[in-house]
Design an enzyme around this catalytic site. Structure first.
Site, PDB file in Angstrom:
ATOM      1  N   THR A 123      -9.680  13.288  -3.120  1.00 44.24           N
ATOM      2  CA  THR A 123      -8.474  14.036  -3.354  1.00 44.24           C
ATOM      3  C   THR A 123      -8.508  15.174  -3.883  1.00 44.24           C
ATOM      4  O   THR A 123      -9.455  15.276  -5.085  1.00 44.24           O
ATOM      5  CB  THR A 123      -7.098  13.240  -3.743  1.00 44.24           C
ATOM      6  OG1 THR A 123      -6.189  14.082  -4.217  1.00 44.24           O
ATOM      7  CG2 THR A 123      -7.310  12.414  -5.056  1.00 44.24           C
ATOM      8  N   ASP A 124      -8.017  16.564  -3.762  1.00 42.34           N
ATOM      9  CA  ASP A 124      -7.857  17.577  -4.709  1.00 42.34           C
ATOM     10  C   ASP A 124      -7.269  17.357  -6.119  1.00 42.34           C
ATOM     11  O   ASP A 124      -7.663  18.180  -7.145  1.00 42.34           O
ATOM     12  CB  ASP A 124      -7.222  18.949  -3.851  1.00 42.34           C
ATOM     13  CG  ASP A 124      -5.478  18.563  -3.926  1.00 42.34           C
ATOM     14  OD1 ASP A 124      -5.292  17.430  -4.261  1.00 42.34           O
ATOM     15  OD2 ASP A 124      -4.755  19.779  -3.896  1.00 42.34           O
ATOM     16  N   GLU A 125      -6.926  16.222  -6.201  1.00 47.59           N
ATOM     17  CA  GLU A 125      -6.180  16.079  -7.738  1.00 47.59           C
ATOM     18  C   GLU A 125      -7.482  15.698  -8.553  1.00 47.59           C
ATOM     19  O   GLU A 125      -7.019  15.754  -9.822  1.00 47.59           O
ATOM     20  CB  GLU A 125      -5.393  15.005  -7.529  1.00 47.59           C
ATOM     21  CG  GLU A 125      -3.884  15.275  -6.621  1.00 47.59           C
ATOM     22  CD  GLU A 125      -2.906  14.437  -6.683  1.00 47.59           C
ATOM     23  OE1 GLU A 125      -2.630  13.587  -7.732  1.00 47.59           O
ATOM     24  OE2 GLU A 125      -1.983  14.494  -5.650  1.00 47.59           O
ATOM     25  N   TYR A 147      -4.046   7.946 -11.814  1.00 47.23           N
ATOM     26  CA  TYR A 147      -4.603   7.836 -10.196  1.00 47.23           C
ATOM     27  C   TYR A 147      -5.823   8.885  -9.908  1.00 47.23           C
ATOM     28  O   TYR A 147      -6.734   8.363  -9.282  1.00 47.23           O
ATOM     29  CB  TYR A 147      -3.342   8.691  -9.267  1.00 47.23           C
ATOM     30  CG  TYR A 147      -3.675   8.987  -7.940  1.00 47.23           C
ATOM     31  CD1 TYR A 147      -4.283   8.136  -7.064  1.00 47.23           C
ATOM     32  CD2 TYR A 147      -3.543  10.341  -7.392  1.00 47.23           C
ATOM     33  CE1 TYR A 147      -4.534   8.441  -5.786  1.00 47.23           C
ATOM     34  CE2 TYR A 147      -3.849  10.802  -6.384  1.00 47.23           C
ATOM     35  CZ  TYR A 147      -4.166   9.734  -5.335  1.00 47.23           C
ATOM     36  OH  TYR A 147      -4.739  10.219  -4.006  1.00 47.23           O
ATOM     37  N   LYS A 151      -9.466   8.072  -8.667  1.00 47.56           N
ATOM     38  CA  LYS A 151     -10.026   8.761  -7.572  1.00 47.56           C
ATOM     39  C   LYS A 151     -11.425   9.454  -7.885  1.00 47.56           C
ATOM     40  O   LYS A 151     -12.391   9.384  -6.868  1.00 47.56           O
ATOM     41  CB  LYS A 151      -9.006   9.726  -6.808  1.00 47.56           C
ATOM     42  CG  LYS A 151      -8.050   9.005  -6.258  1.00 47.56           C
ATOM     43  CD  LYS A 151      -8.146   8.215  -5.115  1.00 47.56           C
ATOM     44  CE  LYS A 151      -8.724   8.806  -3.730  1.00 47.56           C
ATOM     45  NZ  LYS A 151      -8.958   7.817  -2.561  1.00 47.56           N
TER      46      LYS A 151
HETATM   47  P1  NAD Z   1      -1.323   5.312   1.646  1.00 43.34           P
HETATM   48  O1  NAD Z   1      -0.613   4.738   0.246  1.00 43.34           O
HETATM   49  O2  NAD Z   1      -0.061   5.578   2.639  1.00 43.34           O
HETATM   50  O3  NAD Z   1      -2.058   4.088   2.110  1.00 43.34           O
HETATM   51  C1  NAD Z   1      -3.179   3.351   1.639  1.00 43.34           C
HETATM   52  C2  NAD Z   1      -3.503   2.212   2.497  1.00 43.34           C
HETATM   53  O4  NAD Z   1      -4.449   1.638   1.720  1.00 43.34           O
HETATM   54  C3  NAD Z   1      -2.474   1.167   2.806  1.00 43.34           C
HETATM   55  O5  NAD Z   1      -2.558   0.963   4.351  1.00 43.34           O
HETATM   56  C4  NAD Z   1      -2.829   0.082   2.122  1.00 43.34           C
HETATM   57  O6  NAD Z   1      -2.404  -1.189   2.508  1.00 43.34           O
HETATM   58  C5  NAD Z   1      -4.361   0.250   1.893  1.00 43.34           C
HETATM   59  N1  NAD Z   1      -5.104  -0.530   0.762  1.00 43.34           N
HETATM   60  C6  NAD Z   1      -4.672  -0.368  -0.768  1.00 43.34           C
HETATM   61  N2  NAD Z   1      -5.397  -0.971  -1.227  1.00 43.34           N
HETATM   62  C7  NAD Z   1      -6.316  -1.672  -0.470  1.00 43.34           C
HETATM   63  C8  NAD Z   1      -7.461  -2.485  -0.494  1.00 43.34           C
HETATM   64  N3  NAD Z   1      -7.834  -3.187  -1.856  1.00 43.34           N
HETATM   65  N4  NAD Z   1      -8.092  -2.968   0.387  1.00 43.34           N
HETATM   66  C9  NAD Z   1      -7.831  -2.717   1.685  1.00 43.34           C
HETATM   67  N5  NAD Z   1      -6.671  -1.652   2.099  1.00 43.34           N
HETATM   68  C10 NAD Z   1      -6.130  -1.290   0.917  1.00 43.34           C
HETATM   69  O7  NAD Z   1      -2.175   6.501   1.213  1.00 43.34           O
HETATM   70  P2  NAD Z   1      -2.424   7.786   2.301  1.00 43.34           P
HETATM   71  O8  NAD Z   1      -1.464   8.886   1.588  1.00 43.34           O
HETATM   72  O9  NAD Z   1      -2.443   7.467   3.473  1.00 43.34           O
HETATM   73  O10 NAD Z   1      -3.619   8.133   1.497  1.00 43.34           O
HETATM   74  C11 NAD Z   1      -4.945   7.793   2.132  1.00 43.34           C
HETATM   75  C12 NAD Z   1      -6.251   8.284   1.234  1.00 43.34           C
HETATM   76  O11 NAD Z   1      -6.058   9.849   1.293  1.00 43.34           O
HETATM   77  C13 NAD Z   1      -6.004   7.966   0.002  1.00 43.34           C
HETATM   78  O12 NAD Z   1      -7.430   7.519  -0.530  1.00 43.34           O
HETATM   79  C14 NAD Z   1      -5.647   8.940  -0.983  1.00 43.34           C
HETATM   80  O13 NAD Z   1      -6.209   8.821  -2.409  1.00 43.34           O
HETATM   81  C15 NAD Z   1      -6.133  10.085  -0.341  1.00 43.34           C
HETATM   82  N6  NAD Z   1      -5.387  11.348  -0.290  1.00 43.34           N
HETATM   83  C16 NAD Z   1      -4.015  11.275   0.130  1.00 43.34           C
HETATM   84  C17 NAD Z   1      -3.345  12.527  -0.038  1.00 43.34           C
HETATM   85  C18 NAD Z   1      -1.590  12.614   0.342  1.00 43.34           C
HETATM   86  O14 NAD Z   1      -1.228  13.587   0.164  1.00 43.34           O
HETATM   87  N7  NAD Z   1      -1.075  11.681   0.680  1.00 43.34           N
HETATM   88  C19 NAD Z   1      -3.903  13.872  -0.558  1.00 43.34           C
HETATM   89  C20 NAD Z   1      -5.452  13.690  -0.421  1.00 43.34           C
HETATM   90  C21 NAD Z   1      -6.212  12.526  -0.612  1.00 43.34           C
HETATM   91  P1  TYD Z   2       3.982  13.579  -4.881  1.00 45.84           P
HETATM   92  O1  TYD Z   2       4.594  13.504  -3.354  1.00 45.84           O
HETATM   93  O2  TYD Z   2       4.025  12.437  -5.700  1.00 45.84           O
HETATM   94  O3  TYD Z   2       2.352  14.061  -4.897  1.00 45.84           O
HETATM   95  P2  TYD Z   2       1.433  14.298  -5.974  1.00 45.84           P
HETATM   96  O4  TYD Z   2       1.971  14.014  -7.221  1.00 45.84           O
HETATM   97  O5  TYD Z   2       0.382  13.475  -5.854  1.00 45.84           O
HETATM   98  O6  TYD Z   2       1.016  15.690  -5.744  1.00 45.84           O
HETATM   99  O7  TYD Z   2       4.532  14.760  -5.627  1.00 45.84           O
HETATM  100  C1  TYD Z   2       4.531  16.287  -5.171  1.00 45.84           C
HETATM  101  C2  TYD Z   2       5.219  17.165  -6.097  1.00 45.84           C
HETATM  102  O8  TYD Z   2       6.567  16.749  -6.244  1.00 45.84           O
HETATM  103  C3  TYD Z   2       4.796  16.961  -7.557  1.00 45.84           C
HETATM  104  O9  TYD Z   2       4.626  18.015  -8.366  1.00 45.84           O
HETATM  105  C4  TYD Z   2       5.719  16.075  -8.291  1.00 45.84           C
HETATM  106  C5  TYD Z   2       6.890  16.373  -7.480  1.00 45.84           C
HETATM  107  N1  TYD Z   2       8.145  15.283  -7.325  1.00 45.84           N
HETATM  108  C6  TYD Z   2       9.330  15.585  -7.854  1.00 45.84           C
HETATM  109  O10 TYD Z   2       9.664  16.649  -8.144  1.00 45.84           O
HETATM  110  N2  TYD Z   2      10.122  14.419  -7.430  1.00 45.84           N
HETATM  111  C7  TYD Z   2       9.830  13.317  -7.015  1.00 45.84           C
HETATM  112  O11 TYD Z   2      10.706  12.508  -7.050  1.00 45.84           O
HETATM  113  C8  TYD Z   2       8.680  13.176  -6.789  1.00 45.84           C
HETATM  114  C9  TYD Z   2       7.997  11.707  -6.114  1.00 45.84           C
HETATM  115  C10 TYD Z   2       7.774  14.279  -6.709  1.00 45.84           C
END
Ligand code: NAD
Ligand code: TYD
Length: 332
Positions: A123-125, A147, A151
């Protein structure tokens, strides 16, 4: 190509599986997922009957299970993770387990079985908060919450396995995704569904934190490209190219849902809340990727999807998520 996708029942993984099955008629996918609160087989209801898709219920930390599932695969794409920052502030254990130890388990299996490719989704985080400019892939990692630190651990371990054992890993670091099937704890689906229900939108701090929004479909095309054309041992940033303050995003959501700004509820800030993320995506663009979905249109599509899929999100909001929020707000 025979693919194993881990964490494919979550938001991005399920969109990716759908994308690959539609785009590559010769590919088959095994989806290994633990089905945590974020994993939902309804996300894949339309592909469940495909002869090219199979689901296996299991944990990426289970070395034997992982080896059994990975044997004979051409590539593994690892989405499995605990993914929500707010949860990592109160329950970090599972983040360390899955986001670090789970990656280790996959790396060991890929090494032992000589699987030709592992795409690890980071992730970019991991770069931490940036006041100005955009992170390049070679920049140092400065994660600031459990988190992003977990990561970063998985991300660096994957790159270390390339350096030491030549395990063929490729790492992606994408910006914040949004779109269909996103669990309604993340800000966009949370705010859309709250607005549709005339519930307050809890905006953290001064609402001026910046995120760079990437439509999930565009991320999937980038991941697919990196899977097939990425170079071993390399990192690829994937940015949406649309940086916006949370307050602006919130107003956009209220406009698209037709709800008043009086629903905005400023709440106490998230501890360690990163101010701004931003990545430079030149490298993945040089590989041939261009995002195809302008932010405004994609947000409109996402709002429409949540309007039309109430049966998908309402049980999530009234069950586990409601109990979790009640507990959090009682503690604030
Ligand atoms: P999500 O939370 O929606 O899904 C995570 C999935 O992983 C779920 O289906 C869960 O059941 C499964 N999982 C969790 N622990 C597990 C384990 N121990 N074994 C097998 N499966 C397991 O997450 P997402 O938003 O789809 O993100 C997917 C990936 O992308 C993650 O690695 C996250 O860090 C990365 N990512 C997400 C974002 C975003 O904006 N959502 C941005 C950048 C990177
Ligand atoms: P989020 O979707 O949790 O993603 P991330 O923290 O991984 O970037 O949050 C996106 C932005 O929105 C972040 O700056 C936190 C803010 N936020 C709120 O202001 N209120 C909320 O209830 C949530 C969940 C996030």
């Amino acid at each position: 190509m025979k693919l194993v996708v881990t964490g494919g029942a979550g938001f991005i993984g399920s969109n990716f599986i759908r994308h690959v099955l539609a785009a590559h008629a010769d590919d088959s996918i095994v989806n290994l997922d633990k089905l945590t609160y974020a994993g939902n087989l309804k996300n894949l209801a339309d592909v469940t009957d495909s002869p090219r898709y199979r689901f296996v219920h299991g944990d990426v930390c289970d070395a034997k299970m992982v080896r059994d599932v990975l044997r004979g695969a051409d590539a593994v794409v690892n989405f499995a993770a605990e993914s929500h920052v707010d949860r990592s502030l109160v329950e970090p254990d599972a983040f360390l387990r899955t986001d670090v130890f789970g990656v280790f388990t996959l790396l060991e299996a890929v090494r032992e079985l000589s699987i030709p490719r592992l795409v690890h989704i980071s992730t970019d985080e991991v770069y931490g908060s940036l006041a100005t400019g955009s992170a390049r892939e070679s920049d140092p990692l400065r994660p600031s919450n459990p988190y992003s630190a977990s990561k970063a651990g998985g991300d660096l371990l994957a790159l270390a396995y390339w350096q030491t054992h030549r395990v063929p890993v490729v790492v992606t670091r994408s910006s914040n995704n949004f779109g269909p099937f996103q669990y309604p704890e993340k800000v966009i689906p949370l705010f859309i569904t709250n607005a549709l229900d005339d519930q307050p939108l809890p905006l953290y701090g001064d609402g001026r934190n910046v995120r760079d929004w990437l439509y999930v479909v565009d991320n999937c095309t980038a991941l697919d490209l990196v899977l097939r054309k990425g170079k071993d041992g390399e990192v690829y940033n994937i940015g949406g190219g649309h940086e916006v303050e949370n307050i602006v995003l919130t107003r956009d959501i209220l406009r698209l849902t037709g709800k008043p700004e009086t629903l905005i509820r400023p709440v106490k800030d998230r501890p360690g809340h990163d101010r701004r993320y931003s990545v430079d995506s030149k490298k993945v663009r040089q590989l041939g990727w261009t995002p195809k979905h302008p932010f405004g249109k994609a947000l409109e599509t996402t709002v429409a999807w949540f309007r039309e899929h109430e049966a998908w999100w309402r049980p999530l909001k009234s069950g586990e998520l409601k109990a979790w929020y009640r507990q959090q707000y009682e503690n604030r």
